[in-house]
Design an enzyme around this catalytic site. Sequence first.
Site, PDB file in Angstrom:
ATOM      1  N   SER A 219       4.804  -3.980 -14.324  1.00 20.35           N
ATOM      2  CA  SER A 219       4.822  -3.012 -13.226  1.00 20.35           C
ATOM      3  C   SER A 219       5.363  -3.652 -11.945  1.00 20.35           C
ATOM      4  O   SER A 219       6.494  -4.146 -11.939  1.00 20.35           O
ATOM      5  CB  SER A 219       3.423  -2.418 -13.043  1.00 20.35           C
ATOM      6  OG  SER A 219       3.444  -1.273 -12.231  1.00 20.35           O
TER       7      SER A 219
ATOM      8  N   ASP B 231       5.894   7.643 -19.048  1.00 17.97           N
ATOM      9  CA  ASP B 231       5.759   6.924 -17.784  1.00 17.97           C
ATOM     10  C   ASP B 231       6.906   7.349 -16.883  1.00 17.97           C
ATOM     11  O   ASP B 231       8.061   7.365 -17.319  1.00 17.97           O
ATOM     12  CB  ASP B 231       5.837   5.415 -18.078  1.00 17.97           C
ATOM     13  CG  ASP B 231       5.779   4.526 -16.854  1.00 17.97           C
ATOM     14  OD1 ASP B 231       5.655   5.040 -15.733  1.00 17.97           O
ATOM     15  OD2 ASP B 231       5.874   3.297 -17.015  1.00 17.97           O
TER      16      ASP B 231
ATOM     17  N   HIS C 228       1.955   3.951 -18.980  1.00 14.10           N
ATOM     18  CA  HIS C 228       1.979   2.856 -18.018  1.00 14.10           C
ATOM     19  C   HIS C 228       0.617   2.144 -18.009  1.00 14.10           C
ATOM     20  O   HIS C 228      -0.430   2.783 -18.033  1.00 14.10           O
ATOM     21  CB  HIS C 228       2.271   3.397 -16.620  1.00 14.10           C
ATOM     22  CG  HIS C 228       2.650   2.339 -15.638  1.00 14.10           C
ATOM     23  ND1 HIS C 228       3.953   1.920 -15.464  1.00 14.10           N
ATOM     24  CD2 HIS C 228       1.908   1.606 -14.777  1.00 14.10           C
ATOM     25  CE1 HIS C 228       3.987   0.993 -14.535  1.00 14.10           C
ATOM     26  NE2 HIS C 228       2.748   0.766 -14.114  1.00 14.10           N
TER      27      HIS C 228
END
Length: 313
Positions: free
Chosen positions: A155, A251, A281
């Site tokens: 991320s 996501d 995610h």
Amino acid sequence: MSGFDLDSQVRDFVRRTENFNEGLGPDAPLPEVRAAYDRMCAGFALAHPPGLRARDGVLHARNPERTLRVRSFATPDAIPGRVVLYFHGGGFIVGGLDSHDSICADLAAGAEVAVVALDYRLSPEHRYPDALDDAEAAYDDLLDSHQAVILAGDSAGATLAVALCLRLRRLGKPMPWAQVLIYPMLHPDVERAVGGPKADAPLLPAASLAGYWRAYTGDEPEPTTDPELAPLALDDFTGLPPAAVFAADIDPLAQDAHDYAAALEASGVAVILHPGHGLVHGYLRGRATSERIAEAFSALVSAVRGFAHSGHI
């Protein structure tokens, strides 16, 4: 979760994750958000693999007056001379050494390579480029004592890894051995997924990305031309290290991973893309409870092992 094709185990992972945020509104104070995130991370944490050694320490970043907190993970059979520098996720506002402790431990043990997790400065107390400056300083320090450094992150941490590669190229510094990226945020328009088919994906709705942007930059979301903030502001990635890119299909950032993999390939960089079918995610935490997530994590470990031990994808 309606409208998305999640298997029962991934659905259970999503529900369990969401339970830790129950009662938190969109305007919850940051200390409460961080506390809930820490509880969630602790709730999914696994015991360290047998034989793994974890040790807290500091890097001095070639400057004795400045230190960076790190946690290193290694097994006795870790390949010498190579190390994974790991940047944790959390939207640049949450996370630290504890949040990704068991993820880094399993990665180090499975790939048989030392992993060093960096406790970079968080926003909004520290705005861009402070976190990237910390990433560069940690890389410089590790490069002094290792033959090769593999950059990895999930991320926001994956964003830092790519941004660092671009900064190193701009400065003419040695490139990392490889880049391993899990559901990165890379596009210069942070709101491009709003209104799209994955805008309401579980665990990371597209509307929430604007808040992370404000915290990280101090500005309102708008397209940027700064590739060290949003790497896909560029389209030329010549000279960057080989990559393994892991998307989560469900996501709003899925397209970022696909676009970056395509741009690397167009620039002559070796890359493998794992599309993450049926995954959301933040899926790394569910590796012990979902067969699909466990398979994805196994592929991640294999990619890191391949880079560390042979230098090839």
